[in-house]
Scaffold this motif. Sequence first.
Motif, short mmCIF file in Angstrom:
data_model
loop_
_atom_site.label_atom_id
_atom_site.label_comp_id
_atom_site.label_asym_id
_atom_site.label_seq_id
_atom_site.Cartn_x
_atom_site.Cartn_y
_atom_site.Cartn_z
N ASN A 133 90.49 37.65 76.59
CA ASN A 133 91.53 38.67 76.40
C ASN A 133 92.89 38.04 76.68
OD1 ASN A 133 91.64 38.48 79.17
ND2 ASN A 133 90.70 40.49 79.56
N TRP A 137 94.17 33.95 77.98
CA TRP A 137 95.17 33.07 77.38
C TRP A 137 96.33 32.83 78.36
CZ3 TRP A 137 94.61 30.65 72.72
CH2 TRP A 137 93.61 31.12 71.87
N GLU A 159 98.80 29.01 69.43
CA GLU A 159 97.38 29.22 69.07
C GLU A 159 96.95 30.65 69.37
OE1 GLU A 159 93.05 27.41 70.49
OE2 GLU A 159 94.86 26.19 70.81
N LEU A 161 98.90 33.31 69.36
CA LEU A 161 99.49 34.19 68.34
C LEU A 161 98.68 34.14 67.05
CD1 LEU A 161 103.32 33.46 68.83
CD2 LEU A 161 102.00 35.38 69.73
N LYS A 162 98.25 32.94 66.68
CA LYS A 162 97.47 32.78 65.45
C LYS A 162 96.11 33.49 65.55
CE LYS A 162 99.51 28.40 63.94
NZ LYS A 162 99.25 26.95 63.73
N SER A 163 95.58 33.58 66.78
CA SER A 163 94.27 34.22 66.97
C SER A 163 94.36 35.75 66.89
CB SER A 163 93.67 33.81 68.31
OG SER A 163 94.39 34.42 69.38
N GLY A 164 95.60 36.27 66.87
CA GLY A 164 95.79 37.71 66.76
C GLY A 164 95.92 38.44 68.07
N VAL A 165 95.92 37.70 69.19
CA VAL A 165 96.08 38.33 70.50
C VAL A 165 97.58 38.50 70.78
CG1 VAL A 165 95.66 38.12 72.98
CG2 VAL A 165 93.94 37.31 71.34
N SER A 166 97.98 39.69 71.14
CA SER A 166 99.40 39.97 71.40
C SER A 166 99.74 39.62 72.85
CB SER A 166 99.71 41.45 71.14
OG SER A 166 99.48 41.76 69.79
N SER A 198 108.87 41.88 70.30
CA SER A 198 107.57 42.41 70.74
C SER A 198 107.69 43.69 71.54
CB SER A 198 106.85 41.36 71.58
OG SER A 198 107.52 41.19 72.81
#
Length: 758
Positions: A133, A137, A159, A161-166, A198
């Motif tokens: 979660n 990160w 990385e 951000l690219k994984s979609g975790v905000s 954000s």
Amino acid sequence: MIKNFVKKPNTVFNLTRHLSISLAVSSYFETEQSSNDYITSLCKQNLHREALEAFEVLRRTTRFRVNIGTYSRLICACSCLRSLEHARNVHEHIGSSNARTDVILNNHILNMYGKCGSLRDARRVFDEMPEKNVVSWTALIAGYSQNGRDADALELYVEMLKSGVSPDEFTFGSAVKACSGFGDLSLGRQLHAHVLKSGSGSQLIAQNALIAMYTKFDRVDLSWDVFFHIEDKDLISWASMIAGFCQLGHQLEGLRHFKNMMREDSFQPNEFIFGSAFSACSTVLEPEYGKQIHGLCIKFGFGRNNFSGCSLCDMYAKSGFLLSAVAAFHQIEKPDLVSWNVIIAGLANHGHWDKALLFFIQMRHLNMIPDETTARYLLCGFMSPSTLNQGMQIHSYIVKMGFHSDVQVGNILLTMYAKSSNLHDAFNAFEEVRKNENLVSWNAILSACMQHHEPMEVFRLFKLLLLSDMEPDYITLTTVIGAYAEIASLEMASQIHCYTIKLGMVQDVSVSNGLTDMYTKCGSLDTARSLFYDIEVPDVFSWSTLIVGYAQFGYAEEALKLYARMRSSGVKPDDVTFVGVLTACSHVGLVEEGWELYNSIETEHRIVPTREHCACMVDLLGRAGYLSEAKEFIQKLVHDPDIVVWKTLLAACKTYKDHEIGKWVAENILRLDPSNSAALVLLCRIYASSGNWEEVARLRGSMKEQGVRKVPGQSWIEVKNRMHAFLAQDNLHPERDRIYSVLEELWLHLLDHGYLVA
């Protein structure tokens, strides 16, 4: 056999220690629940080492399981102690016990390895996590950032951000900190924009991190913009902003924000805020502000705190209140090495080397181990010939401790020998530091050569510096320009001037001042004046240099006009300025104006008149024929006049044939220097001009008996990059025959044109 025998006591001691711990905690390990409760209780009391030792006993002596909550507590204990050995033991026990781990526990383990500095273990845990979660990160990004791997932290952020975790505000805080360490302002501003986009722009953790980041980038304007837009500032916001102002040269603004924070009555300043405030007071030399803040520091209970106490001690020392500095130091409950270094530096920098040495000895008696900084600070107290022996003893201690290999220590040693000994010792110190030399080393040895009036050595070393990989800075150029000024070679002056233009340093005020002084000493006043007018904001040295130059070359009116312009521009004159102005008054005979200026030195400008000022006044009165007034002036001087003052008046006595005062002056000169040839020769001339040949014969006989000879006058000229020096009646020059041949030809030309040569 002997080796085995020596090791046994240690083995027995360790075994005994483990047995005593086991016996002490065995009563708590009757059941699985009581074991977990006992370890948890120790962790809650912040007895982290005892908790981990209890865990080791449990692991070795029982088969009890450790529950997830206890594991979490033990992981936090490892993080607090930064103990990688315990961290791996706990992690290994979790794996071998088949405990059901979840993302929360794995995040704790990630954070633990980051705090313990093992990023390889942290990355392995991260990669093996079945579920991650935002906390996962963030923990790894923070671990990279905390251990100086800022580039890896930023790569991981991308990385993520690219994984979609905000990211959340904690992620932003760690990423911004990594960006500060990475040193890329452009990237920092992009990250700032991402924070705002954000929606985390109003969250304190991210905002406070941005203030700290912009401060590190020397952009206090951007720091203040972030601070200004924080609606609900906390103590960290204020502390970061106050520290930013103080670190970046805006100390008064930092103190103003400290005052504003105190007015709000919502915050209680901590030791770091007090440290910043004291640092600001020491920089702007406002000890009265510091005393008031000192009172607040005591009121809030930080009077004996190490951090604030150290800053307070430093403030008093830099302001010259050494007794208060010592008192502040003794108030610190447990002074660390930094505190000891500060008090040693304060005493040494103010010339109290004996007291600084006493503190150094006390520190060693308390088993405090000095470092390279201690050595550097202590050496600052031994910068005069009278302390050379003590400085050499400290040098020996530095070699014994191995600090001599530190380039900063080596540079201070070089400076010490340059100021307190001869140039040979300075060169020896320079050779010692050559392996790790930096530009400071070169600047120190160049300055040493100038202090010992060796301009040719400056040129030789400067050529070597240019052949190295280092590029001169403004300090180097100022020193080298000073050497060119000393030999007064206009052609060589033009070369160094061109070089400064090539390096782009001619706009630096100190370099421009040096060039102006160089050209005035070379007699090129037009170039000096042009350089002066090119300085955007001339300082007192700029004005004084040109004023003295004008005065020395007889342009008295220009010197006085420039002084008037200086006063109208708001620049306060210094002691050098008045040397130039008084010299100008002397050359044009402005006696009354000179008196007024001399009297204003102390009454209006609060400058204590120096011997140079007194010599100027004697010259002013002597040139104008006021010899009795000059004599009276000398008799009223607070300090004893030096030989320059006496010789100045003696020359005036010769001009005006005042034998009575001349004899009085000469006797005083000979009292200071019995074999002073100038005084004896001038006194002979006074007697000769009045026809008193008996005294002339007596003085010349005395000079012959003492072996006193008049030092011949010397002139020099530069021809095709070569300096030629001539003495009066010189027969030693290699081209004397050609020179005298040309002189004879010129003599004949003068006679042909009807000139009578006296």
